[in-house]
Motif scaffolding. Structure first.
Motif, mmCIF file in Angstrom:
data_model
loop_
_atom_site.group_PDB
_atom_site.id
_atom_site.type_symbol
_atom_site.label_atom_id
_atom_site.label_comp_id
_atom_site.label_asym_id
_atom_site.label_seq_id
_atom_site.Cartn_x
_atom_site.Cartn_y
_atom_site.Cartn_z
ATOM 1 N N GLU A 1 79.479 -26.119 66.296
ATOM 2 C CA GLU A 1 78.930 -25.483 68.019
ATOM 3 C C GLU A 1 79.196 -24.952 68.905
ATOM 4 N N ALA A 2 78.649 -26.808 69.355
ATOM 5 C CA ALA A 2 78.276 -26.669 71.218
ATOM 6 C C ALA A 2 79.377 -27.012 71.350
ATOM 7 N N ALA A 3 80.959 -26.859 70.922
ATOM 8 C CA ALA A 3 81.612 -27.499 71.236
ATOM 9 C C ALA A 3 82.409 -25.829 71.857
ATOM 10 N N THR B 1 78.876 -23.094 77.209
ATOM 11 C CA THR B 1 80.140 -22.775 76.352
ATOM 12 C C THR B 1 81.468 -21.643 76.514
ATOM 13 N N ARG B 2 82.564 -21.752 76.255
ATOM 14 C CA ARG B 2 83.300 -20.574 76.737
ATOM 15 C C ARG B 2 81.883 -19.063 75.586
ATOM 16 N N LYS B 3 81.546 -19.911 73.764
ATOM 17 C CA LYS B 3 81.122 -18.770 73.439
ATOM 18 C C LYS B 3 79.866 -18.636 73.758
ATOM 19 N N ASP C 1 71.827 -16.427 66.674
ATOM 20 C CA ASP C 1 70.481 -17.341 67.341
ATOM 21 C C ASP C 1 70.967 -19.015 67.900
ATOM 22 N N THR C 2 71.034 -19.815 67.877
ATOM 23 C CA THR C 2 71.564 -20.982 68.201
ATOM 24 C C THR C 2 72.038 -20.800 69.368
ATOM 25 N N HIS C 3 73.227 -19.754 69.526
ATOM 26 C CA HIS C 3 73.719 -19.763 71.408
ATOM 27 C C HIS C 3 72.869 -18.835 71.989
ATOM 28 N N VAL C 4 71.694 -17.942 71.101
ATOM 29 C CA VAL C 4 70.858 -17.610 72.652
ATOM 30 C C VAL C 4 70.170 -18.097 72.689
#
Length: 239
Positions: free
Chosen positions: A62-64, A172-174, A210-213
Motif C-alpha cells: 500500500e505504500a508503493a 505516493t501516487r494514490k 484509512d491507511t492513506h488518510v
C-alpha cells in the motif's frame, strides 16, 4: 534463478525518459537478483523497498506506486499474492519470474499483473516496461485545474507535487490523487465509497482509505487537513 542483467552507467533520465520518481516495492526471494535490481532502481532515483516473502509483500504494497513481484516466493504462490492485492488495490504490478511458457504468462495476466517479464532480462527493458505500465495505469485527477492553493498548502496537478509552506511533501501516487480530490471540493463531504471509486477504481477496502488518510495526515503534520465525518466519509480542512 537467473541473474538479472546489471544496469549500465547510462544516466537515469536517458533510460527512463521522465523525471518521475516512484516508490517501488520489490518482492524478490533471490538475494542476488534483488540486490542488483534495488541498486539499479536507486541509481535511477527511485525509492525502493525490498521484501522476500509473499506475506511481507501483502503488508507493504500500500505504500508503493509500483510493484515488481517474483512469482516464486518461498511462502506463498506469487499468483495468489497478485490476486489478493488486485482484489483491493489497482497498484501497477509487473510479474517477474523464470516461468516463461505461454500458459504461465496467461495465468500471470489473469491473476491481475499489468505486465509479465521473464528472467533473465535486461535492465533497460525493465525500465521501459515500468514506464509503459505507469503511463497506462496512472490516473490523473479529474479536474481541469492545474494547481490548488489552500493556505500554505499547494497541490500542483501538472507536476503531481505537494508542497507545504514552500517545502515539498513526498507523497505516493494514490496519496496525491486522494488529496487532490478532497482539495478540489473543499466544502464537500466525500463519501468513503466515492473516494474508493474515484481513486482506486471499483476496489473496496476500508483499510485502504484509512491507511492513506493516516499517512497523508502524518506527512502534512496535522490531522486538520483531512476531516473525518463519522459514518459518511472525509472532507478537506484548512489549517
Amino acid at each position: 534463478m537467473s541473474v538479472l542483467v546489471r544496469p549500465t552507467g547510462v544516466p537515469g533520465r536517458e533510460v527512463r525518459g521522465t523525471n518521475a520518481v516512484w516508490r517501488v516495492l520489490v518482492a524478490e526471494s533471490d538475494v542476488d537478483d534483488a540486490n542488483s535490481l534495488v541498486r539499479g532502481l536507486r541509481r535511477h532515483s527511485h525509492e525502493v523497498e525490498h521484501v522476500t516473502t509473499g506475506r511481507e509483500a501483502l503488508r507493504a504494497y500500500e505504500a508503493a506506486d509500483l510493484m515488481l513481484l517474483d512469482l516464486e516466493l518461498p511462502d506463498l504462490d506469487g499468483l495468489e499474492v497478485c490476486r489478493d492485492i488486485r482484489r483491493v488495490s489497482n497498484i501497477p504490478i509487473i510479474a517477474v519470474t523464470g516461468r516463461g511458457s505461454e500458459l504461465d504468462r496467461v495465468l500471470g495476466l489473469q491473476a491481475g499483473a499489468d505486465d509479465y517479464l521473464v528472467k533473465p532480462y535486461g535492465f533497460r527493458e525493465l525500465m521501459a516496461r515500468m514506464e509503459a505500465v505507469m503511463r497506462r495505469t496512472t490516473r490523473q485527477p479529474s479536474s481541469t485545474a492545474e494547481s490548488i492553493s489552500r493556505g500554505p498548502l499547494s497541490i500542483d496537478a501538472g507536476a503531481r507535487e505537494v508542497s507545504l509552506e514552500g517545502r515539498r511533501i513526498d507523497v505516493t501516487r494514490k496519496e496525491f490523487d486522494l488529496l487532490f480530490l478532497l482539495a478540489s471540493h473543499p466544502d464537500t463531504v466525500i463519501p468513503r465509497k466515492q473516494l474508493m471509486q474515484r481513486v482506486w477504481g471499483d476496489s473496496w477496502s476500508r483499510r485502504t482509505v484509512d491507511t492513506h488518510v493516516s499517512s497523508l495526515r502524518n506527512k502534512l503534520g496535522c490531522s486538520g487537513w483531512i476531516i473525518t465525518v463519522r459514518g459518511v466519509g472525509f472532507r478537506f480542512g484548512q489549517v
